[in-house]
Enzyme design. Sequence first.
Site, PDB file in Angstrom:
ATOM      1  N   ASP A 328     119.789  39.879 -42.676  1.00  0.00           N
ATOM      2  CA  ASP A 328     119.422  38.897 -41.651  1.00  0.00           C
ATOM      3  C   ASP A 328     120.396  39.015 -40.474  1.00  0.00           C
ATOM      4  OD1 ASP A 328     118.240  36.837 -40.311  1.00  0.00           O
ATOM      5  OD2 ASP A 328     118.400  35.374 -41.918  1.00  0.00           O
ATOM      6  N   GLU A 524     116.775  26.357 -37.595  1.00  0.00           N
ATOM      7  CA  GLU A 524     117.901  26.767 -38.436  1.00  0.00           C
ATOM      8  C   GLU A 524     118.946  25.649 -38.545  1.00  0.00           C
ATOM      9  OE1 GLU A 524     119.062  30.863 -38.148  1.00  0.00           O
ATOM     10  OE2 GLU A 524     117.192  31.414 -37.157  1.00  0.00           O
TER      11      GLU A 524
HETATM   12  C1  BGC Z   1     116.788  33.992 -39.267  1.00  0.00           C
HETATM   13  C2  BGC Z   1     115.662  34.836 -39.803  1.00  0.00           C
HETATM   14  C3  BGC Z   1     114.953  35.521 -38.666  1.00  0.00           C
HETATM   15  C4  BGC Z   1     115.951  36.336 -37.888  1.00  0.00           C
HETATM   16  C5  BGC Z   1     115.339  37.132 -36.752  1.00  0.00           C
HETATM   17  C6  BGC Z   1     117.674  34.751 -38.294  1.00  0.00           C
HETATM   18  O1  BGC Z   1     118.548  33.904 -37.641  1.00  0.00           O
HETATM   19  O2  BGC Z   1     117.572  33.520 -40.342  1.00  0.00           O
HETATM   20  O3  BGC Z   1     114.775  34.023 -40.528  1.00  0.00           O
HETATM   21  O4  BGC Z   1     113.918  36.307 -39.169  1.00  0.00           O
HETATM   22  O5  BGC Z   1     116.919  35.454 -37.343  1.00  0.00           O
HETATM   23  O6  BGC Z   1     114.935  36.337 -35.713  1.00  0.00           O
END
Ligand code: BGC
Length: 635
Positions: A328, A524
């Site tokens: 990630d 998030e």
């Molecule tokens: C998130 C992921 C996401 C990625 C790309 C990260 O901050 O945890 O779920 O797919 O960013 O955008």
Amino acid sequence: MTTLVTATHLFFLCVSVFLLTMIGFSFYWYLQESVVLPAPPLSALYLNSDFDIETRINDLLSYMTLEEKIGQMALVEKNSIIEVSDISSYNLGALLSGMGAGPEQNSAAGWKTMVTNFTQESNNSRLKIPILYGVDAIHGHGNVPGATIFPHTIGLGATGNEALVLEVARATALEVAATGINWTYSPTLDLPRDIRWGRTYEAFSDDPELTSRLGRTYVKGVQSVTVESITSLPVVLATAKHYVGVGAMKWGSSSNKNFKIDQGTTIIDEQLLRTEYLPPFKAAIDAGVMSVMVGLNSYGDTKMSAESYLVTTVLKEELGFQGFTVSDWYAVYEMAGSDYDNAVSAINAGIDMVMLPFDYKPFIKNVSRAVACGEISEERIDDAVRRILRAKFFLGLFNEDKSIPELSVVGSTEHRVLARRAVAASLVLLKNEVRALPILPSVNHIRVAGSAADNIGRQAGAWTVEWQGIDGNWLPGATTILAGIKNRAKGAVVEYNMSGIFSSTTTVLADIGIVVVGEKPYAEGWGDTEFPSMSSEDVLAIKNMQSAANLVIVVIISGRPLLIADEIAGIDTLVAAWLPGSEGAGVADVLFGDVPFRGQLPLPWPYYAEQLPISASGTTSDGTPPLFPRYFGLQ
Ligand code: BGC
């Protein structure tokens, strides 16, 4: 004296060794970069779609230099690309639009042009290995203004309806593919145990069984979309994320100082991890998912991206995952060591593609050095690249007849009708004590209030055009909940005031008052909050409405159950509508009885924070019953 001379000598010796090593490396790089390798012959097997995928992968690997292989393992944020030609000269494996990063002309056509240019550049590389381009299409192609915005995943969980989820996933993949994109970072298979977590709404449910069922279906939906061509291969890869144990983090354990629980430590033992958190990933693998994103959580003291037992032994060896793992956002660099050490740990743990997302040049150098020093084996690199190439062949990226859907599918009427159906199916009736619902045809005066009644940004939530969403009325082609009510209640008088203040309140009561309360969008860890609740303005709007209408319906627009212990007694009619997306009319469809209430809570709705976390069996932390149990929903 002797000691002094020895120390000085030693010092100079060290400096000389260091300088010689640096010169050696620079010369090596100079040679690497100046040697022009020949193009592969036109007869190369990997270019010939008559051969099976494994034969083609072996053939392609045989032409690749170490640096070309490592380039394939890099996933770079598109705004970090220094020169567009780096895509071909470094043989980069994939790009992504992180945090919603779009083109200057932010429209479906603008996205298509941007992505097509990047993809064409990858075809200029020596071996012409096309890039994957990834986006978070987590509730429709949310980055793109004008795309259909489906309910956030938790709303799909509330529908419990596989056939519907299949259609939503297919429509999403079609819209994604029409803009030239071939990789979505969905579905999310996390199981949120603590609704204070800012990513609760990205999950279907906290129930492993429901999540497995809908997750599997979603993967099938995305990866079954094909476009008329000779080969009819899938056009978009799905990603099962976030592997593993995400949703079971301990409150207050986040490794990010701005967050509370997101990116925290998963606190369940291996047995629970296996019985609860692994099955959705097993289901996704059985459905053929070709990429798995490893989470930003830690397990014990280890960041998941360095967890070789879970990533290699369990995911790849035990579950037989044949696709590739991707770390990630910046996860690999959030570990304690140097960038070099972290890249070594992650790749050795089984990460195949690293979401860097910024500095790709140092990454390629570090990994090359690690292979030269024997800290990463060539077999590990080959395994990683083999998996990435397998996904690329699965999509038929090397086939010249590969085509993509027409741009007109983006935000098409057909998809909006589907999204409206999904909204209607996701509504959960929690209380209907005075039988205010459904709203009867005889009702001729309705008042509407609340912060989310006339606010597309709130009903769509985050990951809509902007990573954190946009609080307000800006999204082409979308319908607010208020507009949906007005449209359906034609013939009745519909008045709106966000605060529930109407000039004639003292003399005239409306038949029905609808208060649409809502959370502001968040994504998030920025949505981690001690006390997810209604705002004081919304609580006041409900109060005001109670003196402005005979019957009051409260609709909650939120990414999670809100803690409403103080308000619940004063509310007679309560509906959870989650984050419905662009098609607000779906809410009116159910309020007016055109579609029956069918949704069920995909996770328990607690009274207060002391009940958190809630276990998979539905037991709260203090042993008291939640306000509403999982799967509650009046008909
Ligand atoms: C998130 C992921 C996401 C990625 C790309 C990260 O901050 O945890 O779920 O797919 O960013 O955008």
